[in-house]
Design an enzyme around this catalytic site. Structure first.
Site, PDB file in Angstrom:
ATOM      1  N   LYS A  25       0.680  -1.205  -0.015  1.00 17.06           N
ATOM      2  CA  LYS A  25      -0.116  -0.190   0.015  1.00 17.06           C
ATOM      3  C   LYS A  25       0.866   1.310  -0.018  1.00 17.06           C
ATOM      4  CE  LYS A  25      -4.168  -1.982   2.205  1.00 17.06           C
ATOM      5  NZ  LYS A  25      -5.020  -1.960   3.332  1.00 17.06           N
ATOM      6  N   ASN A  37      -2.321   0.246   6.591  1.00 17.98           N
ATOM      7  CA  ASN A  37      -1.896  -0.969   7.278  1.00 17.98           C
ATOM      8  C   ASN A  37      -0.860  -1.597   6.259  1.00 17.98           C
ATOM      9  OD1 ASN A  37      -3.680  -1.780   5.401  1.00 17.98           O
ATOM     10  ND2 ASN A  37      -4.758  -3.337   6.964  1.00 17.98           N
TER      11      ASN A  37
HETATM   12  P1  CMP Z   1      -7.331  -4.730   3.480  1.00 16.21           P
HETATM   13  O1  CMP Z   1      -6.884  -6.066   4.130  1.00 16.21           O
HETATM   14  O2  CMP Z   1      -6.826  -3.813   2.531  1.00 16.21           O
HETATM   15  O3  CMP Z   1      -8.998  -4.748   3.467  1.00 16.21           O
HETATM   16  C1  CMP Z   1      -9.782  -3.969   3.695  1.00 16.21           C
HETATM   17  C2  CMP Z   1      -9.305  -2.406   4.432  1.00 16.21           C
HETATM   18  O4  CMP Z   1     -10.208  -1.898   5.104  1.00 16.21           O
HETATM   19  C3  CMP Z   1      -8.332  -3.095   5.701  1.00 16.21           C
HETATM   20  O5  CMP Z   1      -6.980  -3.816   4.921  1.00 16.21           O
HETATM   21  C4  CMP Z   1      -7.941  -1.909   6.255  1.00 16.21           C
HETATM   22  O6  CMP Z   1      -6.905  -1.005   5.659  1.00 16.21           O
HETATM   23  C5  CMP Z   1      -9.208  -1.103   5.994  1.00 16.21           C
HETATM   24  N1  CMP Z   1     -10.014  -1.069   7.262  1.00 16.21           N
HETATM   25  C6  CMP Z   1     -10.776  -2.441   7.856  1.00 16.21           C
HETATM   26  N2  CMP Z   1     -11.227  -1.849   8.978  1.00 16.21           N
HETATM   27  C7  CMP Z   1     -10.965  -0.625   9.234  1.00 16.21           C
HETATM   28  C8  CMP Z   1     -11.464   0.255  10.090  1.00 16.21           C
HETATM   29  N3  CMP Z   1     -12.239   0.026  11.455  1.00 16.21           N
HETATM   30  N4  CMP Z   1     -11.065   1.568  10.281  1.00 16.21           N
HETATM   31  C9  CMP Z   1     -10.031   2.015   8.993  1.00 16.21           C
HETATM   32  N5  CMP Z   1      -9.866   0.917   7.823  1.00 16.21           N
HETATM   33  C10 CMP Z   1     -10.319  -0.256   8.129  1.00 16.21           C
END
Ligand code: CMP
Length: 142
Positions: free
Chosen positions: A11, A114
Site C-alpha cells: 500500500k 496498514n
Molecule cells: P485490507 O486487507 O486492505 O482490506 C480492507 C481494508 O479496510 C483493511 O485492509 C484496512 O486497511 C481497512 N479497514 C478495515 N477496518 C477498518 C477500520 N475500522 N478503520 C479503517 N480502516 C479499516
C-alpha cells in the site's frame, strides 16, 4: 499441500516509507514466490471496485482516498497454502493486534495505512487476481 495463488497489495504508506524491498523479502523468506508484480496508481473507480464489499462501511471513503493517494505495488504470490501462509506473515488488520515480526507489526501505521492487503480466501484471491491481472501476465515456477 495445494499450490495456491493469492493477491497482495503493498500500500501507499509502505512505498512512501521505502520498505517495498523489505516487504517482498518477507514473502521470499516465507517460501512464497512472486508470480506477477506491477506498480500502479489506483484510480478512484478501481479502488472502489476492488473494495466494493466494504462500500457501506464507515471507513470506505477514507480507505479509497488513502489507496489513491500514491502508487501501490500489486503482487500475485504463489506457493503451498499461499492464502493462509500470506495471512500469517501479514499479521492482524489492526497493527496494534499484529504479532511481533509480522509485516503489519513492522510497517503499518494504522488500520487504514496498514502496509499491505492480502486475499482472505481462495475465492477472494481468484476474484482479486483477475481484477488486476490478465492470465498472460502471471508466471509460474512450479
Ligand atoms: P485490507 O486487507 O486492505 O482490506 C480492507 C481494508 O479496510 C483493511 O485492509 C484496512 O486497511 C481497512 N479497514 C478495515 N477496518 C477498518 C477500520 N475500522 N478503520 C479503517 N480502516 C479499516
Amino acid at each position: 499441500m495445494a499450490v495456491e495463488r493469492t493477491l497482495g497489495i503493498i500500500k501507499p504508506n509502505a512505498l512512501n516509507d521505502d520498505v517495498l524491498g523489505k516487504v517482498i523479502t518477507h514473502y521470499e523468506k516465507a517460501g512464497l514466490k512472486i508470480a506477477a508484480m506491477k506498480m500502479t496508481h489506483l484510480t478512484k473507480e478501481k479502488a472502489e471496485g476492488f473494495y466494493i464489499e466494504h462500500k457501506e462501511r464507515p471507513f470506505f471513503g477514507g480507505l479509497v482516498n488513502f489507496m489513491t493517494s500514491a502508487p501501490c505495488v500489486l503482487v500475485v504470490i504463489e506457493g503451498d497454502n499461499a492464502v493462509l501462509r500470506n495471512r500469517e506473515i501479514m499479521g492482524d488488520t489492526n497493527p496494534a493486534d499484529a504479532d511481533e515480526g509480522t509485516i503489519r507489526k513492522l510497517y503499518a501505521k494504522s488500520m487504514q495505512a496498514n502496509a499491505i492487503h492480502g486475499s482472505d480466501s481462495q475465492t477472494s484471491a481468484e476474484r482479486e487476481i483477475a481484477f488486476f491481472f490478465e492470465k498472460g501476465e502471471i508466471f509460474t515456477r512450479f
